[in-house]
Design an enzyme around this catalytic site. Structure first.
Site, PDB file in Angstrom:
ATOM      1  N   LYS A  80      25.700  43.139  27.852  1.00  0.00           N
ATOM      2  CA  LYS A  80      26.570  42.897  26.701  1.00  0.00           C
ATOM      3  C   LYS A  80      28.052  42.861  27.106  1.00  0.00           C
ATOM      4  O   LYS A  80      28.850  42.185  26.470  1.00  0.00           O
ATOM      5  CB  LYS A  80      26.377  43.983  25.647  1.00  0.00           C
ATOM      6  CG  LYS A  80      24.928  44.254  25.235  1.00  0.00           C
ATOM      7  CD  LYS A  80      24.395  43.231  24.276  1.00  0.00           C
ATOM      8  CE  LYS A  80      23.106  43.609  23.574  1.00  0.00           C
ATOM      9  NZ  LYS A  80      21.972  43.939  24.420  1.00  0.00           N
TER      10      LYS A  80
HETATM   11  C1  LIG Z   1      20.699  43.518  24.234  1.00  0.00           C
HETATM   12  C2  LIG Z   1      19.793  43.672  25.383  1.00  0.00           C
HETATM   13  C3  LIG Z   1      18.693  42.821  25.564  1.00  0.00           C
HETATM   14  C4  LIG Z   1      18.327  41.763  24.560  1.00  0.00           C
HETATM   15  O1  LIG Z   1      19.276  40.745  24.485  1.00  0.00           O
HETATM   16  P1  LIG Z   1      19.318  39.765  23.216  1.00  0.00           P
HETATM   17  O2  LIG Z   1      20.498  38.916  23.395  1.00  0.00           O
HETATM   18  O3  LIG Z   1      19.397  40.651  22.007  1.00  0.00           O
HETATM   19  O4  LIG Z   1      18.031  39.018  23.243  1.00  0.00           O
HETATM   20  C5  LIG Z   1      17.929  42.986  26.698  1.00  0.00           C
HETATM   21  N1  LIG Z   1      18.205  43.957  27.598  1.00  0.00           N
HETATM   22  C6  LIG Z   1      19.241  44.787  27.449  1.00  0.00           C
HETATM   23  C7  LIG Z   1      19.471  45.833  28.475  1.00  0.00           C
HETATM   24  C8  LIG Z   1      20.071  44.668  26.348  1.00  0.00           C
HETATM   25  O5  LIG Z   1      21.114  45.498  26.218  1.00  0.00           O
END
Ligand SMILES: *Cc1c(COP(=O)(O)O)cnc(C)c1O
Length: 488
Positions: A132
């Protein structure tokens, strides 16, 4: 000769977007909200009709244009790609340099080879150790730049199953033009995830634990946005994965990996562990822009609505069940609406109706032709907790690689569903650092991955958060009180 106009037969949208229109325009997936420019969608998040913003036209690059980006440093590549969506007027080069300077690896997004054809694209070298940060470190800077220029401020509200919240808080802490309130499901995030949010004591940051699951948190956020007077009063804005700018900021790393492995002269496949469908949607966008992507593999834990959809056109919501990969414990993948809009021929009325039925009946009716179109490119894979532990163990034994549980879902999916042609490499989005989920990694391998030095004191930092019921009125009161404290 140069082209004074687009050649007949295949008008180049890329050329049109870059040279003919002053700014990229965005429309809503539900067809009822006014179009906006990039800054408008950045600040608005959700469209007024409840839909999600998408570009009116997708930029498309020729093979020569992709080749010309080989070898660029990551911040420069990111600024070029995001520039196609942002239009002129933003200092993207500077903002990208600043955003990625805080990362803990000189390559920003290193590719690690796991076996003959499988690679981990490590997206977790940012301040909160999850992917993120890739988008949010840039978004925090974009918000501050645009708001300061306009003399405005906003209140960001967001729901998190763990990683979004800490990444948003790190991106917004101490930024002058922004207040931020993050809702998380009480007791359903890992301790590292919770502490990364609640130990940020900056005055503009507020954490609320909701007695409910992630979907309840997300519903509260949507309800605040749908409460028009409240939305106006608080100048609400979002940085969770419905914000288009986040998707735009996630496209460059797919481009970087594909170019490094030989694109556009060699196709690649991606395997993405998926929750809200935002990360894999960015990979789809790269393909829509002309990057040769052979296949997109969607990895799910036991909350596998997307895998069930791809296997049998069954988009039925079930109760969320906790798993070892909590950031994927999601049944309503908000960004799927953007793909649905494309699959339905960009018809906002039909998209709105499908979303309405999903909300009221828990099941989304998707026309057979649209489903078939989705399965041409996407394949879904489900892995339960036992399989996830076995995969972490396997990666450690076979490649000496320590993977977090989310990444392990992606690598298992990659092995199971790799394209038949062995010359096509499969790149797995490695979405979290193993130290973010140390219990699962230790159970699988006997090794407890240490936190990087910059987070070593996390377990002893002071925490601050409040606990509230799943109640819109109570949450709105708390947001109001927080914003009032900071503007008083
Ligand atoms: C948010 C997240 C995901 C999923 O990503 P999306 O964009 O919601 O599909 C997968 N792995 C981790 C570690 C995340 O923080």
């Amino acid at each position: 000769m140069g082209f004074a106009y687009a050649p007949q037969g295949r008008p180049s949208r890329f050329r049109a977007a870059r040279f003919m229109s002053p700014a990229m325009e965005y429309i809503s997936t539900r067809g009822q909200a006014p179009a906006r420019d990039f800054e408008g969608v950045l600040l608005a998040g959700l469209a007024e009709d409840g839909g999600l913003f998408v570009p009116r036209h997708w930029p498309e690059l020729s093979p020569a244009e992709w080749r010309a980006m080989r070898g660029l440093a990551y911040p420069e590549l990111a600024a070029r790609i995001i520039g196609l969506f942002a239009g002129a007027g933003l200092p993207l080069n500077t903002l990208c340099q600043d955003a990625y300077a805080v990362f803990g690896h000189p390559a920003i997004v290193p590719l690690v080879q796991l076996d003959q054809r499988c690679f981990a694209l490590e997206l977790f070298h940012g301040p909160t150790l999850a992917f993120k940060d890739m988008a949010l470190q840039l978004l925090g800077r974009l918000f501050d730049h645009v708001l300061t220029k306009r003399g405005e401020r906003v209140t960001i509200v967001g729901a998190t199953s763990g990683d979004t919240g800490s990444a948003a808080i790190e991106a917004c802490r101490d930024r002058a033009a922004v207040d931020i309130v993050i809702l998380h499901p009480e007791g359903r995030t890992s301790e590292v995830q919770r502490r990364q949010m609640t130990s940020v004591l900056a005055a503009n940051v507020s954490n609320i634990a909701i007695k409910g699951d992630f979907d309840a948190c997300q519903d509260l956020v949507k309800a605040m946005f749908n409460d028009a007077p409240f939305r106006q009063e608080m100048r609400l804005s979002a940085v969770n994965s419905i914000n288009w700018a986040r998707i735009a900021a996630q496209i460059p790393y797919y481009v970087a990996a594909a170019l490094a492995l030989g694109a556009p002269d060699r196709p690649v496949a991606f395997s993405v562990p998926t929750g809200n469908f935002g990360n894999v949607l960015a990979a789809w966008a790269a393909m829509r822009m002309g990057l040769p992507i052979a296949k997109l593999i969607v990895g799910s834990n036991r909350n596998d609505i997307l895998a069930r959809f791809l296997a049998a056109n069954d988009m039925t919501a079930r109760p969320v069940e906790p798993s070892l990969s909590p950031s994927m414990d999601i049944q309503v993948s908000s960004n799927f609406e953007r793909l649905l809009f494309e699959l339905l021929g960009r018809d906002g009325a039909i998209t709105a109706e499908a979303m309405r039925r999903f909300r009221s009946e828990g099941r989304m009716p998707i026309p057979d032709a649209a489903w078939r179109e989705a399965t041409r490119l996407f394949a879904g894979f489900t892995l339960d907790d036992a399989g996830t532990l076995a995969e972490i163990r396997h990666l450690h034994q076979a490649a000496g690689y320590l993977a977090d549980p989310h990444t392990a879902v992606g690598t298992a999916a990659a092995r199971a569903l790799a394209p038949e042609d062995p010359a096509i490499p499969v790149v797995v989005a490695a979405t979290a650092h193993p130290a973010k989920f140390p219990d699962a990694v230790e159970r699988a391998t006997g090794l407890r991955p240490p936190l990087p030095a910059r987070l070593a004191d996390l377990y002893v930092r002071e925490e601050r958060f409040s606990v509230l019921a799943d109640d819109l009125g109570a949450v709105e009161d708390a947001v109001r009180a927080h914003a009032r404290r900071n503007t008083a």
